[in-house]
Scaffold this motif. Sequence first.
Motif, mmCIF file in Angstrom:
data_model
loop_
_atom_site.group_PDB
_atom_site.id
_atom_site.type_symbol
_atom_site.label_atom_id
_atom_site.label_comp_id
_atom_site.label_asym_id
_atom_site.label_seq_id
_atom_site.Cartn_x
_atom_site.Cartn_y
_atom_site.Cartn_z
ATOM 1 N N SER A 197 -49.824 -73.859 45.575
ATOM 2 C CA SER A 197 -48.849 -72.704 46.392
ATOM 3 C C SER A 197 -48.085 -73.383 47.301
ATOM 4 O O SER A 197 -48.225 -74.508 47.803
ATOM 5 C CB SER A 197 -50.056 -72.025 47.232
ATOM 6 N N CYS A 225 -46.058 -72.020 40.203
ATOM 7 C CA CYS A 225 -46.777 -71.957 41.680
ATOM 8 C C CYS A 225 -46.763 -70.548 42.204
ATOM 9 O O CYS A 225 -46.230 -69.512 41.576
ATOM 10 C CB CYS A 225 -45.771 -72.798 42.764
ATOM 11 N N THR A 226 -47.427 -70.496 43.171
ATOM 12 C CA THR A 226 -47.722 -69.289 43.890
ATOM 13 C C THR A 226 -46.903 -69.297 45.185
ATOM 14 O O THR A 226 -46.968 -70.299 45.920
ATOM 15 C CB THR A 226 -48.954 -68.906 44.328
ATOM 16 N N ASP A 239 -43.584 -62.247 45.828
ATOM 17 C CA ASP A 239 -43.045 -62.055 44.538
ATOM 18 C C ASP A 239 -41.509 -62.274 44.550
ATOM 19 O O ASP A 239 -40.807 -61.581 45.346
ATOM 20 C CB ASP A 239 -43.394 -60.663 44.210
ATOM 21 N N ARG A 262 -53.750 -75.700 41.193
ATOM 22 C CA ARG A 262 -53.229 -74.555 41.428
ATOM 23 C C ARG A 262 -52.438 -74.760 42.667
ATOM 24 O O ARG A 262 -52.933 -74.523 43.675
ATOM 25 C CB ARG A 262 -54.144 -73.396 41.532
ATOM 26 N N GLU A 295 -48.527 -62.969 49.708
ATOM 27 C CA GLU A 295 -47.928 -63.617 48.612
ATOM 28 C C GLU A 295 -46.731 -63.011 48.350
ATOM 29 O O GLU A 295 -46.488 -61.896 48.420
ATOM 30 C CB GLU A 295 -49.024 -63.419 47.428
ATOM 31 N N ARG A 317 -56.984 -76.374 44.319
ATOM 32 C CA ARG A 317 -56.109 -75.303 45.192
ATOM 33 C C ARG A 317 -55.597 -76.270 46.268
ATOM 34 O O ARG A 317 -56.110 -76.670 47.128
ATOM 35 C CB ARG A 317 -56.811 -74.253 45.811
#
Length: 166
Positions: A109, A133-134, A148, A107, A146, A9
């Motif tokens: 971010s 990615c986030t 969108d 992962r 988070e 992460r």
Amino acid sequence: MSSSGKKERVLTSWIGGNDLDSLKGDTYIKNISGPIVSVLNTHILDSIELLYNYLKERVAPCIEWLSKLTNANIRANHISLSSLIDFSNIYAHANRHLNKLSTQSNRLSILLSLGTPAMQAVWILLGKTRFPCTFLQSPLEQGVQEVDIPFKLSAEYLPAASKINT
């Protein structure tokens, strides 16, 4: 990928003035924490990869303090930007940075709360097109969220046409 087979992460972001300004002496001012600290308080991370354009002497105490708040490996990368709003220069550095991170299985971010609007726009273009990615943001009033970004984007980097002599 970690030795256990789990994806790492990874958080990446610019280091911003809010994180630097919230450090006074060797502690953070009570009730004032910058966006990076807010993410550390709410997310478990394996590594944090930061970019900055400040003097190293100003950033070093912040990195030292952040390392006390997490077990994540923190790496801060100094870059020299010709301008905080030069999309081409920002793109070159951010693309190189994300390309390095994407070679690892992780992962990813990206924290959008820091940097200039040009820096944030480049993160979004790269994160929606080349580097899945986030996206995170951490407004003081609402905490870490988070994000969108409800757009499909296609982006191709084109050097400035004015630099091409015909």
